[in-house]
Write a protein that holds these residues in place. Structure first.
Motif, PDB file in Angstrom:
ATOM      1  N   LEU A  11       0.322  -1.340  -0.052  1.00 29.17           N
ATOM      2  CA  LEU A  11      -0.139  -0.154   0.309  1.00 29.17           C
ATOM      3  C   LEU A  11       0.973   0.981   0.114  1.00 29.17           C
ATOM      4  O   LEU A  11       0.651   2.199  -0.867  1.00 29.17           O
ATOM      5  CB  LEU A  11      -0.744  -0.307   1.261  1.00 29.17           C
ATOM      6  N   THR A  12       2.305   1.284   1.048  1.00 30.12           N
ATOM      7  CA  THR A  12       3.445   2.415   1.130  1.00 30.12           C
ATOM      8  C   THR A  12       3.463   2.604  -0.867  1.00 30.12           C
ATOM      9  O   THR A  12       3.201   3.583  -1.718  1.00 30.12           O
ATOM     10  CB  THR A  12       4.176   2.168   2.190  1.00 30.12           C
ATOM     11  N   PHE A  15       0.563   4.244  -2.999  1.00 27.62           N
ATOM     12  CA  PHE A  15       0.538   5.402  -2.583  1.00 27.62           C
ATOM     13  C   PHE A  15       1.257   6.319  -2.987  1.00 27.62           C
ATOM     14  O   PHE A  15       1.124   7.516  -3.373  1.00 27.62           O
ATOM     15  CB  PHE A  15      -0.121   5.632  -0.962  1.00 27.62           C
ATOM     16  N   ILE A  18       1.608   7.023  -6.506  1.00 27.89           N
ATOM     17  CA  ILE A  18       0.067   8.236  -6.635  1.00 27.89           C
ATOM     18  C   ILE A  18       0.419   9.622  -6.015  1.00 27.89           C
ATOM     19  O   ILE A  18       0.311  10.597  -7.496  1.00 27.89           O
ATOM     20  CB  ILE A  18      -1.417   7.586  -6.037  1.00 27.89           C
ATOM     21  N   GLU A  19       1.271   9.199  -5.564  1.00 30.32           N
ATOM     22  CA  GLU A  19       1.619  10.975  -4.845  1.00 30.32           C
ATOM     23  C   GLU A  19       2.347  11.285  -6.143  1.00 30.32           C
ATOM     24  O   GLU A  19       2.168  12.267  -6.626  1.00 30.32           O
ATOM     25  CB  GLU A  19       2.241  10.926  -3.506  1.00 30.32           C
ATOM     26  N   LEU A  39      -4.099  12.274   0.711  1.00 29.64           N
ATOM     27  CA  LEU A  39      -3.902  10.702  -0.132  1.00 29.64           C
ATOM     28  C   LEU A  39      -2.385  10.647   1.284  1.00 29.64           C
ATOM     29  O   LEU A  39      -1.351  10.454   1.142  1.00 29.64           O
ATOM     30  CB  LEU A  39      -3.300  10.367  -0.843  1.00 29.64           C
ATOM     31  N   ILE A  42      -2.443   9.357   3.883  1.00 25.87           N
ATOM     32  CA  ILE A  42      -2.898   8.312   4.086  1.00 25.87           C
ATOM     33  C   ILE A  42      -1.488   7.205   4.065  1.00 25.87           C
ATOM     34  O   ILE A  42      -1.107   6.230   3.993  1.00 25.87           O
ATOM     35  CB  ILE A  42      -2.936   7.105   3.266  1.00 25.87           C
ATOM     36  N   LEU A  43      -0.448   7.848   2.964  1.00 26.33           N
ATOM     37  CA  LEU A  43       0.957   7.250   2.197  1.00 26.33           C
ATOM     38  C   LEU A  43       1.962   6.993   3.903  1.00 26.33           C
ATOM     39  O   LEU A  43       2.233   6.619   3.865  1.00 26.33           O
ATOM     40  CB  LEU A  43       1.627   7.984   1.586  1.00 26.33           C
ATOM     41  N   CYS A  46       0.524   4.308   6.258  1.00 29.23           N
ATOM     42  CA  CYS A  46       0.903   2.498   5.598  1.00 29.23           C
ATOM     43  C   CYS A  46       2.516   2.667   5.510  1.00 29.23           C
ATOM     44  O   CYS A  46       3.080   1.301   6.170  1.00 29.23           O
ATOM     45  CB  CYS A  46       0.428   2.859   3.966  1.00 29.23           C
ATOM     46  N   GLY A 109      -7.830  13.023   5.887  1.00 26.77           N
ATOM     47  CA  GLY A 109      -7.762  11.638   5.544  1.00 26.77           C
ATOM     48  C   GLY A 109      -7.171  10.819   6.719  1.00 26.77           C
ATOM     49  O   GLY A 109      -7.214   8.993   6.137  1.00 26.77           O
TER      50      GLY A 109
END
Length: 126
Positions: A11-12, A15, A18-19, A39, A42-43, A46, A109
């Motif tokens: 997940l890290t 994200f 995505i970032e 996000l 969230i990053l 994770c 978040g």
């Protein structure tokens, strides 16, 4: 206290990817400033859960604390103090403008994380 959790690691990576895509390719007034801020919390969450064995609430509070400290440092113009004002990388990582909206997106978040974790916790015990 230390551990390696492969799901949070994946997940890290997701994200972070995505970032990076948002930072490199998106220059708008909604996705980059708002979704990107949500996000990033969230990053970091994770990432923390990948390596530290801690509860959901503790991890969320730690991550929000980090995000809020970075935002407050923007208020005090840390980038200029460190003489990184010409560094695009420093501006991307640390930011350069304080915003109450950013604080709100960090909180959002945190709520998204908490809601997701509670949903998954409830499903595991059903």
């Amino acid at each position: 206290m230390l551990r390696f959790h492969p799901v949070y690691f994946l997940l890290t990576i997701l994200f972070l990817t995505i970032e990076i895509i948002i930072a490199v390719y998106v220059n708008d007034r909604i996705i980059r400033p708002y979704l990107g801020d949500m996000l990033v919390v969230i990053l970091i969450y994770c990432f923390v859960r990948t390596f530290l064995r801690m509860g959901v609430n503790s991890a969320i509070l730690l991550v929000l604390g980090i995000a809020f400290v970075v935002e407050v440092l923007q208020y005090f113009n840390l980038i200029k103090f460190l003489e990184f004002q010409d560094s695009a990388l420093a501006k991307t990582i640390l930011g350069n403008t304080f915003s109450y909206e950013d604080l709100g997106m960090y909180l959002l978040g945190g709520f998204v994380i908490w809601g997701t974790e509670m949903f998954h916790r409830k499903r595991r015990f059903v």
